[in-house]
Design an enzyme around this catalytic site. Structure first.
Site, mmCIF file in Angstrom:
data_model
loop_
_atom_site.group_PDB
_atom_site.id
_atom_site.type_symbol
_atom_site.label_atom_id
_atom_site.label_comp_id
_atom_site.label_asym_id
_atom_site.label_seq_id
_atom_site.Cartn_x
_atom_site.Cartn_y
_atom_site.Cartn_z
ATOM 1 N N ASN A 84 -6.202 -2.565 1.902
ATOM 2 C CA ASN A 84 -6.163 -3.879 2.335
ATOM 3 C C ASN A 84 -7.670 -4.351 2.301
ATOM 4 O OD1 ASN A 84 -3.336 -4.396 2.290
ATOM 5 N ND2 ASN A 84 -3.444 -4.308 4.540
ATOM 6 N N ARG A 87 0.692 -1.227 0.069
ATOM 7 C CA ARG A 87 0.100 -0.065 0.106
ATOM 8 C C ARG A 87 0.808 1.186 -0.186
ATOM 9 N NH1 ARG A 87 -3.686 -0.448 5.136
ATOM 10 N NH2 ARG A 87 -1.723 -1.499 5.723
#
Length: 91
Positions: free
Chosen positions: A36, A18
């Site tokens: 996520n 990320r």
């Protein structure tokens, strides 16, 4: 502008995916978000100039050093309401 909703599968959680995507998207001037998912995948909405979106899609197949990307599902999407690229909480 082009917008894509991505679902990235493989070893993509716990490896900095990320944060890596946030850096790449910001560098490319893209808008959207990354987060996520509870199933172990990463989901992202990316929007911007078609060339920049395609550059991120190519890079996303590689990801950061510790990641292993097995598959990316891609779908056309609506542009995000807010400018900039951000990291969201797990869904």
């Amino acid at each position: 502008m082009a917008a894509r909703l991505l679902r990235i599968e493989g070893r993509v959680q716990g490896v900095g995916y990320r944060d890596w995507m946030l850096e790449e998207a910001t560098r490319l001037g893209l808008h959207g978000w990354v987060r996520n998912r509870a199933d172990g995948s990463v989901q992202a909405l990316v929007a911007g100039e078609e060339g920049a979106v395609q550059a991120l899609l190519i890079a996303a197949r590689r990801g950061p050093v510790l990641a292993r990307v097995d598959r990316i599902e891609e779908a056309l999407a609506e542009e995000p309401a807010e400018p900039g690229f951000r990291r969201l909480s797990t869904r």
